[in-house]
Design an enzyme around this catalytic site. Structure first.
Site, short mmCIF file in Angstrom:
data_model
loop_
_atom_site.label_atom_id
_atom_site.label_comp_id
_atom_site.label_asym_id
_atom_site.label_seq_id
_atom_site.Cartn_x
_atom_site.Cartn_y
_atom_site.Cartn_z
CG HIS A 1 -1.79 1.18 1.37
ND1 HIS A 1 -3.09 1.19 0.93
CD2 HIS A 1 -1.56 2.42 1.89
CE1 HIS A 1 -3.63 2.37 1.17
NE2 HIS A 1 -2.72 3.13 1.77
CD GLU A 2 1.95 3.75 3.75
OE1 GLU A 2 2.34 4.78 3.15
OE2 GLU A 2 0.94 3.74 4.47
CG HIS B 1 0.27 6.27 -0.60
ND1 HIS B 1 -0.81 6.77 -1.30
CD2 HIS B 1 -0.26 5.61 0.47
CE1 HIS B 1 -1.93 6.42 -0.69
NE2 HIS B 1 -1.62 5.71 0.38
#
Length: 420
Positions: free
Chosen positions: A18-19, A22
Site C-alpha cells: 500500500h505504502e 503512495h
C-alpha cells in the site's frame, strides 16, 4: 508462533505494498519522499538514495511513507534547539544535526533561534554559545537534517512539497495506495490458482450417488448457467447460490451440449458451525489451463469485492453492528486459523485482506485515502485549495473518529475471540 509469524508477514506485505503505491506515485509526481520505512518504532538501519531515506525499524508491523508537506510530516526546528551545522565551501548549510547521537568534528555548534527550511531556506542562531551576535546561514536546497533518533532525511522546500503539485497528481498519489492493494489481491489470487490442481468451474465433474443432483437428472459435463435467474459463471457463484437456499426449491438453468433446460430441485440442508447450508451433491470439473488460472485471479477478487460491498450495504441499511468489523486482534485471530490450513489458504486470505484494505481506505472519511481524495475533488471543483486551518480540523476530526473506532473494535475483538 506460526500464527504470529504469518500475521506479521501478511500484515507487513499489505501495508508495505500500500505504502509503495503512495511512494511510487509521489516520486513520479515530483513530490519529495523524505522517508520510506519498513516497520515501525526505533530505527535499526537507514540508507539514503536519490533524496529518500530508506529505514528498517524494530517493530515488524507495516511501514509508512513521509511525503514533504503532508500533514504527517513535521520538518520544523523549534527555537532554542541545539544543533551542529555542516557547511560547504560556499558557507551554505548542507546538513543540520539535531541529534545527540551523531557527531561531526567539522560542524559548527549553533543554538537555533529561527529556522525556515521551506521558503527562505535560512537558519539563524548563536554560534558557539555566543548570544551577543545572531548569525544567519543560508541552507542548500538539497540539505539534510539529522533528527533526534539519528535518522538523516532531506529537508522539505516548498517546491517539492505535496501541496505544490497539481490537484490531479495529489489525487493520483492518494489513490495509488489502495490501487496497489487491488493489484496485490489479483496477483495473490492468481498465485493461489497456480498452486491449485486446476480451477473449479461451473461445469460438473462428478455427481454423487443418491444425491439431490442425481435424482434431478443432472449429468457429468452439464454446465449450470444460473440459479434462480442469477448468473453462475464461476464455481464460487454457483456454490454460494445453492448454499444460500437450504430446503428451498430452486431452478437451475443447465446446458447439456447445445441444449439448455431448466431443472427444479430442493437442496438438502446441512449444518456447519451453527449455520445451515444447501447441498445438492455436485463436484466441479477443474480447468488447469494458464488462462483459467489468470482469470481466476480476477473472478476471485471480484467476488471478494461484491462480498465487501454487500457487507457495507448491510451496515448502512440494517444498522451498524460492531461485530461486522475486525481490527488487528480480529485479523490475528483469523490469520491463526488460516495458518493451520496451509499455504494456499494463507495466499487466498492475503488476497481477500488486500482487497478489504484497498476498499476500506477509499471510504471518504477524513484521514483515510478516500477522505483525502474527496478533499482533492472539492478543491478541483472550487478551483482553489481548501483553507489549511479547515483541512487540519477536518483531518483531526477524522483521526479522532478512527482512533475511537479502533479502540472499540479492538476491545470487541478481544472479548469475541479471547474472553468470550
Amino acid at each position: 508462533m506460526t500464527a504470529i509469524i504469518t500475521f506479521i508477514i501478511v500484515f507487513g506485505i499489505l501495508v508495505i505494498v500500500h505504502e509503495f503505491g503512495h511512494y511510487y506515485a509521489a516520486k513520479k509526481s515530483g513530490i519529495l519522499v523524505r522517508e520510506f520505512s519498513v516497520g515501525m518504532g526505533p530505527k535499526i538501519v537507514a540508507y539514503r538514495k536519490n533524496h529518500t531515506t530508506y529505514t528498517l525499524r524494530l517493530l515488524p508491523l507495516g511501514g509508512y511513507v513521509r511525503m514533504a508537506g503532508a500533514q504527517e510530516d513535521d520538518s520544523e526546528i523549534q527555537p532554542g534547539t541545539m544543533a551542529s551545522l555542516v557547511l560547504n565551501d560556499d558557507n551554505k548549510v548542507t546538513k543540520i544535526i539535531t541529534s545527540s547521537k551523531v557527531y561531526d568534528a567539522n560542524a559548527v555548534p549553533v543554538q537555533i533561534s529561527k529556522a525556515d527550511l521551506v521558503d527562505d531556506l535560512v537558519v539563524e542562531g548563536y554560534e558557539n554559545g555566543d548570544e551577543t551576535v545572531t548569525k544567519k546561514y543560508s541552507v542548500d536546497h538539497d540539505a539534510t537534517i539529522v533528527e533526534e533518533d539519528g535518522t538523516e532525511v532531506q529537508i522539505a522546500p516548498r517546491d517539492v512539497q505535496l501541496q505544490s503539485v497539481s490537484v490531479w497528481k495529489r489525487m493520483i498519489t492518494n489513490f495509488a495506495g489502495p490501487f496497489n492493494n487491488f493489484i496485490l489481491a489479483i496477483v495473490a489470487a492468481i498465485i493461489a490458482a497456480f498452486m491449485m490442481n486446476g480451477v473449479a468451474t461451473n461445469q460438473l465433474g462428478q455427481i454423487q450417488k443418491n444425491s439431490v443432483a442425481q435424482e434431478a437428472g443432472l449429468k457429468v459435463n452439464d454446465t449450470i448457467l444460473s440459479v434462480n435467474g442469477k448468473n453462475t459463471s464461476s464455481w464460487t457463484a454457483l456454490s454460494e447460490n445453492i448454499q444460500n437456499n437450504p430446503s428451498k426449491k430452486i431452478t437451475l438453468k443447465v446446458q447439456s451440449g447445445k441444449k439448455v433446460r431448466n431443472v427444479k430441485l430442493t437442496p438438502k440442508t446441512v449444518k456447519s458451525g451453527g449455520q445451515k447450508y444447501g447441498l445438492i451433491g455436485i463436484i466441479p470439473k477443474r480447468d488447469s489451463s494458464a488462462m483459467a488460472k489468470i482469470k481466476y485471479g480476477f473472478t476471485y477478487s471480484w467476488g471478494t469485492t461484491v462480498m465487501i460491498f454487500q457487507a457495507l450495504g448491510k451496515m448502512v441499511s440494517g444498522g451498524f453492528n460492531i461485530n461486522q468489523l475486525s481490527g488487528p486482534v480480529g485479523i490475528y485471530s483469523m490469520t491463526s486459523k488460516v495458518a493451520s490450513q496451509g499455504l494456499l489458504n494463507i495466499v487466498l486470505f492475503t488476497s481477500m485482506l488486500s482487497m478489504n484494505l484497498g476498499i476500506v481506505n477509499l471510504i471518504p472519511i477524513p484521514a483515510l485515502d478516500g477522505g483525502k481524495i474527496l478533499m482533492n475533488i472539492v478543491e478541483a471543483i472550487r478551483r482553489k485549495p481548501i483553507p489549511e486551518q479547515y483541512e487540519n480540523v477536518i483531518t483531526l476530526i477524522g483521526v479522532g473518529i478512527l482512533v475511537l473506532l479502533m479502540i472499540a473494535v479492538t476491545w470487541n475483538d478481544i472479548q469475541r475471540f479471547f474472553i468470550k
